[in-house]
Design a protein around this motif. Structure first.
Motif, PDB file in Angstrom:
ATOM      1  N   MET A   6       0.833  -1.203   0.000  1.00  0.00           N
ATOM      2  CA  MET A   6       0.000   0.000   0.000  1.00  0.00           C
ATOM      3  C   MET A   6       0.872   1.259   0.000  1.00  0.00           C
ATOM      4  O   MET A   6       0.601   2.225  -0.720  1.00  0.00           O
ATOM      5  N   ALA A   7       1.935   1.244   0.798  1.00  0.00           N
ATOM      6  CA  ALA A   7       2.830   2.399   0.862  1.00  0.00           C
ATOM      7  C   ALA A   7       3.516   2.635  -0.479  1.00  0.00           C
ATOM      8  O   ALA A   7       3.638   3.785  -0.932  1.00  0.00           O
ATOM      9  N   GLU A   8       3.947   1.565  -1.132  1.00  0.00           N
ATOM     10  CA  GLU A   8       4.585   1.711  -2.446  1.00  0.00           C
ATOM     11  C   GLU A   8       3.588   2.217  -3.487  1.00  0.00           C
ATOM     12  O   GLU A   8       3.926   3.050  -4.340  1.00  0.00           O
ATOM     13  N   GLY A   9       2.351   1.720  -3.418  1.00  0.00           N
ATOM     14  CA  GLY A   9       1.332   2.185  -4.354  1.00  0.00           C
ATOM     15  C   GLY A   9       0.995   3.648  -4.156  1.00  0.00           C
ATOM     16  O   GLY A   9       0.919   4.421  -5.119  1.00  0.00           O
ATOM     17  N   VAL A  10       0.823   4.053  -2.907  1.00  0.00           N
ATOM     18  CA  VAL A  10       0.506   5.456  -2.609  1.00  0.00           C
ATOM     19  C   VAL A  10       1.672   6.358  -3.015  1.00  0.00           C
ATOM     20  O   VAL A  10       1.481   7.425  -3.598  1.00  0.00           O
ATOM     21  N   GLY A  11       2.886   5.938  -2.686  1.00  0.00           N
ATOM     22  CA  GLY A  11       4.051   6.744  -3.016  1.00  0.00           C
ATOM     23  C   GLY A  11       4.233   6.919  -4.512  1.00  0.00           C
ATOM     24  O   GLY A  11       4.545   8.026  -4.993  1.00  0.00           O
ATOM     25  N   THR A  12       4.047   5.838  -5.271  1.00  0.00           N
ATOM     26  CA  THR A  12       4.189   5.929  -6.726  1.00  0.00           C
ATOM     27  C   THR A  12       3.049   6.732  -7.335  1.00  0.00           C
ATOM     28  O   THR A  12       3.241   7.480  -8.304  1.00  0.00           O
ATOM     29  N   PHE A  13       1.857   6.600  -6.761  1.00  0.00           N
ATOM     30  CA  PHE A  13       0.732   7.426  -7.200  1.00  0.00           C
ATOM     31  C   PHE A  13       1.100   8.905  -7.081  1.00  0.00           C
ATOM     32  O   PHE A  13       0.902   9.692  -8.012  1.00  0.00           O
ATOM     33  N   TRP A  14       1.650   9.292  -5.951  1.00  0.00           N
ATOM     34  CA  TRP A  14       1.981  10.702  -5.717  1.00  0.00           C
ATOM     35  C   TRP A  14       3.097  11.159  -6.653  1.00  0.00           C
ATOM     36  O   TRP A  14       3.070  12.287  -7.146  1.00  0.00           O
ATOM     37  N   LEU A  15       4.073  10.292  -6.902  1.00  0.00           N
ATOM     38  CA  LEU A  15       5.153  10.654  -7.820  1.00  0.00           C
ATOM     39  C   LEU A  15       4.611  10.957  -9.214  1.00  0.00           C
ATOM     40  O   LEU A  15       4.952  11.973  -9.825  1.00  0.00           O
ATOM     41  N   VAL A  16       3.767  10.066  -9.727  1.00  0.00           N
ATOM     42  CA  VAL A  16       3.223  10.261 -11.072  1.00  0.00           C
ATOM     43  C   VAL A  16       2.229  11.418 -11.096  1.00  0.00           C
ATOM     44  O   VAL A  16       2.262  12.266 -11.995  1.00  0.00           O
ATOM     45  N   PHE A  17       1.369  11.467 -10.102  1.00  0.00           N
ATOM     46  CA  PHE A  17       0.358  12.535 -10.088  1.00  0.00           C
ATOM     47  C   PHE A  17       1.008  13.905  -9.931  1.00  0.00           C
ATOM     48  O   PHE A  17       0.671  14.861 -10.639  1.00  0.00           O
ATOM     49  N   GLY A  18       1.951  14.007  -9.011  1.00  0.00           N
ATOM     50  CA  GLY A  18       2.592  15.295  -8.766  1.00  0.00           C
ATOM     51  C   GLY A  18       3.581  15.683  -9.844  1.00  0.00           C
ATOM     52  O   GLY A  18       3.566  16.813 -10.342  1.00  0.00           O
ATOM     53  N   GLY A  19       4.445  14.746 -10.221  1.00  0.00           N
ATOM     54  CA  GLY A  19       5.460  15.049 -11.224  1.00  0.00           C
ATOM     55  C   GLY A  19       4.889  15.228 -12.622  1.00  0.00           C
ATOM     56  O   GLY A  19       5.076  16.275 -13.259  1.00  0.00           O
ATOM     57  N   CYS A  20       4.167  14.218 -13.095  1.00  0.00           N
ATOM     58  CA  CYS A  20       3.575  14.311 -14.430  1.00  0.00           C
ATOM     59  C   CYS A  20       2.446  15.336 -14.462  1.00  0.00           C
ATOM     60  O   CYS A  20       2.250  16.018 -15.473  1.00  0.00           O
ATOM     61  N   GLY A  21       1.705  15.445 -13.360  1.00  0.00           N
ATOM     62  CA  GLY A  21       0.641  16.446 -13.313  1.00  0.00           C
ATOM     63  C   GLY A  21       1.172  17.853 -13.466  1.00  0.00           C
ATOM     64  O   GLY A  21       0.569  18.691 -14.151  1.00  0.00           O
ATOM     65  N   VAL A  47       9.096  12.686  -4.303  1.00  0.00           N
ATOM     66  CA  VAL A  47       9.882  11.644  -3.649  1.00  0.00           C
ATOM     67  C   VAL A  47      10.265  12.057  -2.231  1.00  0.00           C
ATOM     68  O   VAL A  47      10.178  11.256  -1.292  1.00  0.00           O
ATOM     69  N   LEU A  48      10.666  13.294  -2.062  1.00  0.00           N
ATOM     70  CA  LEU A  48      11.055  13.773  -0.734  1.00  0.00           C
ATOM     71  C   LEU A  48       9.896  13.643   0.254  1.00  0.00           C
ATOM     72  O   LEU A  48      10.057  13.114   1.363  1.00  0.00           O
ATOM     73  N   THR A  49       8.721  14.113  -0.143  1.00  0.00           N
ATOM     74  CA  THR A  49       7.587  14.109   0.781  1.00  0.00           C
ATOM     75  C   THR A  49       7.110  12.697   1.100  1.00  0.00           C
ATOM     76  O   THR A  49       6.813  12.371   2.256  1.00  0.00           O
ATOM     77  N   MET A  50       7.036  11.839   0.083  1.00  0.00           N
ATOM     78  CA  MET A  50       6.561  10.484   0.339  1.00  0.00           C
ATOM     79  C   MET A  50       7.607   9.618   1.027  1.00  0.00           C
ATOM     80  O   MET A  50       7.266   8.688   1.764  1.00  0.00           O
ATOM     81  N   ALA A  51       8.888   9.911   0.811  1.00  0.00           N
ATOM     82  CA  ALA A  51       9.915   9.161   1.536  1.00  0.00           C
ATOM     83  C   ALA A  51       9.794   9.408   3.037  1.00  0.00           C
ATOM     84  O   ALA A  51       9.937   8.490   3.850  1.00  0.00           O
ATOM     85  N   GLN A  88       3.847  -0.725  -7.482  1.00  0.00           N
ATOM     86  CA  GLN A  88       4.322   0.520  -8.103  1.00  0.00           C
ATOM     87  C   GLN A  88       3.604   0.790  -9.424  1.00  0.00           C
ATOM     88  O   GLN A  88       3.191   1.928  -9.696  1.00  0.00           O
ATOM     89  N   LEU A  89       3.443  -0.238 -10.235  1.00  0.00           N
ATOM     90  CA  LEU A  89       2.737  -0.071 -11.503  1.00  0.00           C
ATOM     91  C   LEU A  89       1.279   0.306 -11.274  1.00  0.00           C
ATOM     92  O   LEU A  89       0.742   1.189 -11.951  1.00  0.00           O
ATOM     93  N   MET A  90       0.644  -0.336 -10.323  1.00  0.00           N
ATOM     94  CA  MET A  90      -0.758  -0.033 -10.041  1.00  0.00           C
ATOM     95  C   MET A  90      -0.922   1.402  -9.560  1.00  0.00           C
ATOM     96  O   MET A  90      -1.815   2.131 -10.010  1.00  0.00           O
ATOM     97  N   GLY A  91      -0.063   1.831  -8.657  1.00  0.00           N
ATOM     98  CA  GLY A  91      -0.141   3.210  -8.176  1.00  0.00           C
ATOM     99  C   GLY A  91       0.073   4.222  -9.285  1.00  0.00           C
ATOM    100  O   GLY A  91      -0.642   5.222  -9.391  1.00  0.00           O
ATOM    101  N   GLY A  92       1.051   3.948 -10.154  1.00  0.00           N
ATOM    102  CA  GLY A  92       1.325   4.860 -11.256  1.00  0.00           C
ATOM    103  C   GLY A  92       0.182   4.932 -12.249  1.00  0.00           C
ATOM    104  O   GLY A  92      -0.190   6.021 -12.714  1.00  0.00           O
ATOM    105  N   ILE A  93      -0.397   3.781 -12.579  1.00  0.00           N
ATOM    106  CA  ILE A  93      -1.499   3.750 -13.551  1.00  0.00           C
ATOM    107  C   ILE A  93      -2.732   4.452 -13.002  1.00  0.00           C
ATOM    108  O   ILE A  93      -3.426   5.183 -13.726  1.00  0.00           O
ATOM    109  N   LEU A  94      -3.019   4.251 -11.725  1.00  0.00           N
ATOM    110  CA  LEU A  94      -4.158   4.948 -11.121  1.00  0.00           C
ATOM    111  C   LEU A  94      -3.952   6.466 -11.158  1.00  0.00           C
ATOM    112  O   LEU A  94      -4.892   7.229 -11.403  1.00  0.00           O
TER     113      LEU A  94
END
Length: 229
Positions: A6-21, A47-51, A88-94
């Protein structure tokens, strides 16, 4: 294990949403756009915030290449690698799906174009070819792993690793956005390529191969340099 995933999914979600967004919505806004500098900083901040937020739960990888590199370096159990990659893939795709849903709600929406995807040749921001993309993605991922392994080593000052890693990712983006739009992360590349209206999926292989190879190289270099067992 569920909490780690769950932590990896949430973290990757934030990376893609924040960075790509930031790249999709804010980079090119007339007069007030944040440009490449702002996008680079956004990726570093995700990455800093989710780490800090979930790193104590899962290790804060948010990137299949990072997980592989940590396995090679002996810092993470190999048996957890497939599950981490899946999360990680699931978090990024979401995150990419959420970005698409928001983008499509804009008045006069006509499509998302490249959708912050990675690419070379005609898909490179400045027209760099495949060889250049392979070199820079491999090299920068290797350096990223060295930064991560060094910042999280027992000899490093405690509590500062997310800052070094986040700033490292910011610098990586400052170097390579003009070349490939910066991947160093197969989950990030895969997520937005699924929604891009270009040939991003056809070029996705490079943004798996180069980061994974780079991660292994970085981990091996660190093991040679380090005195850690």
């Amino acid at each position: 294990m569920l909490k780690k995933l769950m932590a990896e999914g949430v973290g990757t979600f934030w990376l893609v949403f924040g960075g790509c967004g930031s790249a999709i919505y804010a980079a090119g806004a007339p007069d007030v756009g944040i440009g490449w500098l702002g996008v680079a900083l956004a990726f570093g901040l995700t990455v800093l915030t989710m780490a800090y937020a979930v790193g104590s739960i899962s290790g804060g990888h948010f990137n299949p290449a990072v997980t592989l590199g940590l396995v090679v370096a002996g810092r993470h159990p190999a048996g957890e690698l497939p599950a981490y990659w899946g999360a990680q893939l699931m978090g990024g795709i979401l995150a990419a799906a959420a970005l698409y849903a928001i983008a499509s709600g804009q008045s006069g929406f006509e499509g998302v174009g490249g959708f912050a995807s990675n690419g070379y040749g005609v898909l490179s921001p400045n027209g760099y070819g495949m060889t250049a993309a392979l070199i820079i993605e491999t090299l920068l991922t290797a350096v990223f792993l060295i930064i991560i392994l060094g910042a999280t080593s027992a000899r490093a000052p405690a509590g500062f690793a997310p800052i070094a890693i986040g700033l490292g990712l910011t610098l990586i983006h400052l170097i390579s956005i003009p070349v490939t739009n910066t991947s160093v992360n197969p989950a990030r590349s895969t997520a937005v390529a699924l929604f891009a209206q270009t040939d991003a999926l056809g070029q996705l292989w490079l943004f798996w191969v180069a980061p994974l190879v780079g991660a292994v190289i970085g981990a091996v270099i660190w093991k040679i340099m380090s005195t850690e067992d």
